[in-house]
Design an enzyme around this catalytic site. Structure first.
Site, PDB file in Angstrom:
ATOM      1  N   TRP A  81      42.611  34.991  29.601  1.00 58.16           N
ATOM      2  CA  TRP A  81      40.999  34.347  30.580  1.00 58.16           C
ATOM      3  C   TRP A  81      40.644  33.265  29.287  1.00 58.16           C
ATOM      4  O   TRP A  81      39.198  32.693  29.985  1.00 58.16           O
ATOM      5  CB  TRP A  81      40.728  34.654  31.894  1.00 58.16           C
ATOM      6  CG  TRP A  81      39.877  36.187  31.514  1.00 58.16           C
ATOM      7  CD1 TRP A  81      40.077  37.117  30.599  1.00 58.16           C
ATOM      8  CD2 TRP A  81      39.039  36.297  31.644  1.00 58.16           C
ATOM      9  NE1 TRP A  81      39.644  37.801  30.532  1.00 58.16           N
ATOM     10  CE2 TRP A  81      38.481  37.731  31.239  1.00 58.16           C
ATOM     11  CE3 TRP A  81      37.847  35.795  33.131  1.00 58.16           C
ATOM     12  CZ2 TRP A  81      36.632  37.987  32.023  1.00 58.16           C
ATOM     13  CZ3 TRP A  81      36.169  36.498  32.774  1.00 58.16           C
ATOM     14  CH2 TRP A  81      35.973  37.940  32.562  1.00 58.16           C
ATOM     15  N   ASP A  82      39.861  34.500  28.417  1.00 54.49           N
ATOM     16  CA  ASP A  82      39.186  33.327  27.389  1.00 54.49           C
ATOM     17  C   ASP A  82      39.123  32.147  27.914  1.00 54.49           C
ATOM     18  O   ASP A  82      38.382  31.597  27.256  1.00 54.49           O
ATOM     19  CB  ASP A  82      39.590  34.574  26.140  1.00 54.49           C
ATOM     20  CG  ASP A  82      39.948  35.637  25.607  1.00 54.49           C
ATOM     21  OD1 ASP A  82      40.221  36.388  27.546  1.00 54.49           O
ATOM     22  OD2 ASP A  82      39.204  35.827  25.324  1.00 54.49           O
ATOM     23  N   GLU A 111      37.717  46.511  33.323  1.00 56.32           N
ATOM     24  CA  GLU A 111      38.505  46.734  33.705  1.00 56.32           C
ATOM     25  C   GLU A 111      38.943  48.471  33.378  1.00 56.32           C
ATOM     26  O   GLU A 111      39.821  48.985  33.706  1.00 56.32           O
ATOM     27  CB  GLU A 111      39.761  46.398  32.189  1.00 56.32           C
ATOM     28  CG  GLU A 111      40.411  45.039  32.070  1.00 56.32           C
ATOM     29  CD  GLU A 111      41.255  44.848  30.870  1.00 56.32           C
ATOM     30  OE1 GLU A 111      40.273  44.947  30.225  1.00 56.32           O
ATOM     31  OE2 GLU A 111      41.293  44.017  31.080  1.00 56.32           O
ATOM     32  N   LYS A 117      32.404  48.818  31.497  1.00 56.72           N
ATOM     33  CA  LYS A 117      33.433  47.820  30.203  1.00 56.72           C
ATOM     34  C   LYS A 117      32.342  46.338  29.834  1.00 56.72           C
ATOM     35  O   LYS A 117      31.298  46.666  28.954  1.00 56.72           O
ATOM     36  CB  LYS A 117      34.882  47.689  30.958  1.00 56.72           C
ATOM     37  CG  LYS A 117      35.030  47.546  28.842  1.00 56.72           C
ATOM     38  CD  LYS A 117      36.397  47.027  29.137  1.00 56.72           C
ATOM     39  CE  LYS A 117      36.383  46.349  27.835  1.00 56.72           C
ATOM     40  NZ  LYS A 117      38.502  46.135  28.094  1.00 56.72           N
ATOM     41  N   GLN A 118      32.386  45.978  30.937  1.00 55.61           N
ATOM     42  CA  GLN A 118      31.561  44.274  30.672  1.00 55.61           C
ATOM     43  C   GLN A 118      30.929  43.690  31.373  1.00 55.61           C
ATOM     44  O   GLN A 118      31.256  44.380  32.798  1.00 55.61           O
ATOM     45  CB  GLN A 118      32.623  43.459  29.867  1.00 55.61           C
ATOM     46  CG  GLN A 118      34.043  43.121  30.936  1.00 55.61           C
ATOM     47  CD  GLN A 118      35.130  42.503  30.735  1.00 55.61           C
ATOM     48  OE1 GLN A 118      35.336  43.504  30.201  1.00 55.61           O
ATOM     49  NE2 GLN A 118      35.293  41.145  29.807  1.00 55.61           N
TER      50      GLN A 118
END
Lengths: 722, 722
Positions: A321-322, A463, A574-575
């Site tokens: 998806w980047d 994730e 995580k993000q």
């Protein structure tokens, strides 16, 4: 300070792998890692090819590294003058971001070796190098140069049936193991000194060995011209490689480089962001733009970009998806033809997404989490190796990270909204949107006694928390996808034939109705004091600090996520997840909402992914937290310059360049600091310029025009370029 | 061979904990572990109380162990004569299953110590022991006896504010930490020899120390009578305990034992299965029946039985589905009043189940996976400790093992079908069924574009595979529950007022309709060559042998299940799952279906749970695999006799007796070998008698009558008992 190059002094073997990423030169077709000419396999030299995949035995499918045609090793009186074998007096290596040129200067005492090299942005199959040797001692010199097949592979070997030929041009051919794709590498050497020439062919490649007597003060020059072709490019890679080598040789190194330089100049005219006020930051941003620009698939109209670019085989060379969320923005605003290529890749790989959805018993299109050629899913069910038992661990990225289809739709729709160009929608894009919406329809679940609809058992951007329900990001993206499908009928209201044909082709009549019913039912996120709950039950998880969680690690390399990981049972993420949602839908949230969520989630974020800081920085601009935005910008933009980032996930190597952060740096500068927004060809700016900057200037392509935007603390202008 | 007792010769410290289970004596109110009188804490002596729970700090809530009032330690001339401290010349300990009496005979050389003890089945608060000492040397003897508070706790301490008093009767009182439940233990000693008496009170309890001179050949006798009461039994436990001690003392040891013996005699008349042809097997079955009968809550009308009985604090002393699926059958066919108690426990703990469902956002009743008092859920989100990191691991037994509610309904409905007695349904049972069905209604999910309904993200009986979808067992049980709710209107068609009142009380009008719609939609299992797929995707898992999976273990104690466990990614299952389904619904499957599924699943089953073998044995009878049925019967019936079974799950102690296997042994004998089936008071038999047996004889309670069933290879009879 020149903010367009990076130079490193000194040599240490430990940094060679990281430097291989940092000094990468690439042209979208291939990436040549920034190792020195004589680099041994230990230092991971590679010519990484875009879009050529191979699977060996039951290991992970990954992109193929071509034989390395710029290999050179020098010795004098049988003493090696080679890094890794010989301690140099001094060593400097440098990358020129403006031209995509790698150079080195190594003083071995007995001789000084200088070189520069490039992979041509004008002729993407071409690589070239020029070496200059200055001898300080008399002696018998030997240069061994040729095409090395001693390849670095993570999950290889991938090439078989090697054949070599030599003469004026060296040639190495091979085929890949899985799909028998032929591949050819040719190399031609030109030297300006007298020597004896001998050829060597062996398991490690084909080489010419030049021997010549030197005297103190002698200067010798060697030029290498090489070419790489595969069966995906042409039916006859060998002939094409030899022909290109010979042609380049006639043209000459300097002319070839000039062509490439001109191509780079066009790229920078379209995209270079100039930051005034902080040269370090300006350099970092140039580096970021270089790393991303250098891997853009300009030679093809239907390729995307792997998550670690062309820096190696990490993450299986797959497209994540980047591409849509982190690479797409810079390209759509500066080089829309590259943005179109990224999207056409998704349009053309729709069959793979249909197949994947069917595999899980769903209808519509479920894009690969790690997309390889044809949209084949490269992600396996076991993506982490446990550091304690060395056993593979079941992960759920492949089957549960369902936001991927909506991410594709997001970029497709944004492309239309930014450019007003409906050609991609007409050429398959609308079908992608319809099939993705159909996937969410069939993936949604409803309890028989409830009115709302859930997306259960998913993974959001964070994730570390697997198999959650009603992840706010996922639900919003799915709703956006459904809404985008329904919007197609509006967008093409003047083309009822098109919608009718689409409806008929996809047997979509009932789906239009089901989607209209679905849209309003998708569960809205729960909130607490204005803070969106990342998923159902998130607030009930242990609320402890990042340090507490880090303190529970038993092994520095262990995986943080899932039921066994230290983060799984806690609120540590995580993000960016809720904040990513807010960054993607800025108009949907008030500043107060954004501020409350930012304050809650940022301290709970590990930023364990290079996709995280940029989302926090983008949103920080909006709520006036410019000091934090600046810190996060520096972190994002410098990631490949300082060579940071995690190298390991469990026992899996994940090093390489970080194109998502590279794209993120542009996003912070242009979308964050300058507040750029383009809708249907109309540009607006709402700047939030950090105090560290005096001026920000960058080009934006709007429709057929290129505007040069300048932002200062006093205001902004957008001038048409002449 | 007497098939009613078990004797062990010799003493080894390592077996003391396992022997504590094997020689357990219990009466439903309490369990006294089979350790010797002088056992130190290391050997885990305990008086485990039924239904008295306490939670210390944030540790697991578990049942309380009472102070131990039958403690005795002998010494001669200051030398201890005590196992664990003194190597005996010989030691024998024995349990008489018919009477529930523990006895020992230990020759210490200088003296021989004999004792016997029981916990009264007639007076459940009473414990008593009788010791006989024969001295072989002259000397100064000392007997230290009293109430020991040096308690074995897994997650304690649980008792506080100890107070002691002494005199003719020793008294120890305390209160539990969490709920301040008072508890009292009294002890009275009677000796037939002259001695000096001194009292000691300390942190370890209250004791009387008897000193007396002995001569070679002297024989001394000591009788202990003790009582235990808690605040759950009476407002004044201390007074009741003292009073009972004094009353028992007046009555005398022998009379007390006689009362208890008579109570046991009634139990055996109702339930004893006689196996002829294999004495070892007959003994094992008697042992199994003893272990289960001894923990039946006959003193209460609303208690159930913990999964490790009264052998300790394992599994938090909680009630599992074992009660309904494994304990219930023997009781409903032999002692229906006990079966009613098990079911009343569920009826009375409905509020806990409603609360748990609401906690997860569902309607109706979701019973606790590990039910403690009031139906409180004892199961935590972290039920396993990882052996590599020593960190707790998120498990999903609590939230995903949703078949529990249907298990409760299964037993409620079977009770009605077997007995024809609707009194339990009228007294709350119907409400339980309706609320459980409502839970499944609200837990079910349907994709908006599909007709069928799934139960997603569940765990079936095979706990190694977490978070699966459409587990065949779960779906069938849920359907049975829904069908049972709908059947209530039929069962009570003569009582429309009752159904109307139920509908109104539960606001159930819409639910009747939704349930009727739901029933036909519940996804039927997929099959392959007649084999039911255990859950969606099971057949796609790695298909390897049990040995292969076992060979992947890195630590003998590591947990096999979940994403990190060796079994998770494979088709290896912990216990009967599809086969459990076939055992519970024998009429729904043909012999051919059963045979195909048995042949597929049995080799893939670890039998890692004591709940497994009996399901395989039961179904093996039906398809004529009597040799395998016999093996599995022996394994099931002898589990507590040989003291096998896993002692550890990760780092958690899970030892104790295995009432589910005990119940399973009866099920195999009666339901399997004899093929017993009772429907609405009508008994039928379809025997499958293994060749190892010549005759099987057992009583069955049918309605008000007791029938004595006799099965031989020639046929069967069922005679009314006079």
């Amino acid at each position: 300070m020149d903010t367009w190059y990076f130079e490193k002094r000194g040599w240490d073997s430990q940094s060679a792998v990281a430097d291989g990423n940092r000094f990468l030169i690439a042209n979208g077709y291939m990436g040549l890692r920034g190792t020195v000419e004589e680099a041994a396999r230990l230092h991971c030299p590679a010519v990484n090819l875009a879009g050529v995949y191979d699977r060996h035995a039951d290991r992970w499918r990954e992109p193929v590294n071509a034989p390395h045609p710029l290999y050179v090793r020098l010795s004098l009186d049988a003493r090696p003058l080679a890094l890794g074998e010989t301690e140099p007096v001094s060593h400097t290596q440098r990358i020129d971001y403006r031209r995509g040129v790698f150079s080195r200067h190594t003083d071995f005492g007995a001789a000084v070796l200088e070189s520069e090299r490039f992979v041509s942005l004008a002729q993407v199959h071409l690589l070239a190098a020029r070496l200059k040797l200055c001898f300080r001692e008399d002696g018998e010199a030997e240069l061994r140069t040729g095409i090395s097949t001693d390849l670095w592979d993570l999950n290889g070997p991938h090439l078989f049936d090697f054949a070599f030929s030599h003469g004026q041009t060296l040639l190495c051919t091979a085929v890949t193991g899985e799909k028998k794709i032929p591949l050819a590498v040719a190399q031609r050497a030109v030297c300006d000194f007298r020597c004896t020439e001998r050829f060597e062919t062996g398991e490690d490649g084909v080489f010419r060995v030049l021997r010549f007597a030197v005297k103190k003060g002698d200067v010798c020059r060697l030029t290498l011209l090489a070419a790489v072709f595969t069966g995906l490019d042409t039916p006859d890679p060998a002939q094409r490689a030899v022909t290109l080598c010979n042609q380049a040789s006639r043209q000459g190194y300097a002319a070839c480089l000039r062509e490439s330089d001109e191509a780079w100049e066009r790229v920078w005219q379209a995209s270079a962001v100039e930051m005034h006020g902080d040269d370090e930051a300006a350099l970092a941003l140039h580096a970021s733009q270089y790393y991303l620009n250098s891997i853009a698939p300009r030679h093809a109209a239907n390729l995307s970009i792997p998550a670690r670019g062309l820096s190696g085989q990490t993450y299986k060379g797959a497209v994540f998806w980047d591409s849509e969320i982190f690479f797409f923005p810079m390209f759509v605003h500066t080089q829309p033809e590259v943005a179109r290529s990224l999207l056409r890749y998704r349009i053309e790989t729709l069959p793979g997404a249909l197949k994947k959805a069917a595999e899980y018993g769903y209808r519509g299109a479920f894009y690969a989490w790690e997309s390889q050629e044809g949209g084949a899913e490269g992600c396996t069910d076991f993506n982490v190796v446990d550091v304690f038992t060395h056993r593979p661990v079941r992960t759920y990225f492949r089957d549960k990270q369902i936001h991927i289809s909506a991410d594709v739709v997001y970029a497709l729709r944004r492309y239309y909204e930014i450019t007003g160009d409906d050609s991609l929608l007409l050429a398959g894009g609308a079908e992608v949107i319809a099939q993705c919406a159909r996937f969410y329809l069939s993936r949604a679940t409803r309890h028989p006694d409830r009115e709302t609809v859930d997306f259960a058992d998913v993974i959001g951007p964070d994730e570390y928390h697997e198999r959650v329900t009603n992840n706010a990001f996922t639900n919003r993206m799915a709703a956006y996808c459904v809404e985008s499908a329904l919007a197609l009928r509006d967008i093409f209201r003047a083309r009822p034939d098109f919608i009718a044909a689409l409806t008929e082709k996809l047997d979509y009549a009932r789906d239009w109705e089901l989607l209209a019913d679905l849209l309003g039912r998708i569960r809205k996120p729960r909130t607490r004091k204005g803070v969106i709950e990342q998923f159902d039950g998130y607030f009930a998880l242990e609320d402890c600090s990042l340090d507490t969680v880090r303190g529970r690690l038993c092994d520095a390399r262990e995986y943080w996520g899932g039921d066994h990981g230290v983060a799984g049972p806690t609120q540590i993420i995580k993000q960016a997840d809720v904040i990513a949602l807010m960054a993607l839908f800025p108009e949907a949230f008030s500043d107060a909402q954004l501020a409350a969520n930012w304050a809650y989630y940022e301290p709970r974020t590990e930023h364990g992914s290079s996709l995280s800081a940029c989302m926090y920085a983008l949103t920080a601009c909006r709520i006036g937290r410019l000091d934090r935005a600046w810190e996060l910008f520096e972190k994002t933009a410098s990631i490949d310059l300082v060579g940071g980032g995690k190298q390991w996930a469990g026992e899996i190597y994940i090093g390489g360049t970080h194109p998502a952060a590279n794209g993120g740096a542009w996003m912070i500068a242009a979308l964050g600091f300058a507040g750029l927004r383009v809708e249907k060809g109309r540009l607006t700016l709402s700047p939030h310029l950090p105090k560290q900057l005096t001026r920000l200037r960058f080009p934006v392509t709007v429709g057929e025009e290129r505007l040069l935007v300048t932002v200062t603390h006093e205001g902004w202008t957008a001038e048409k370029e002449e």
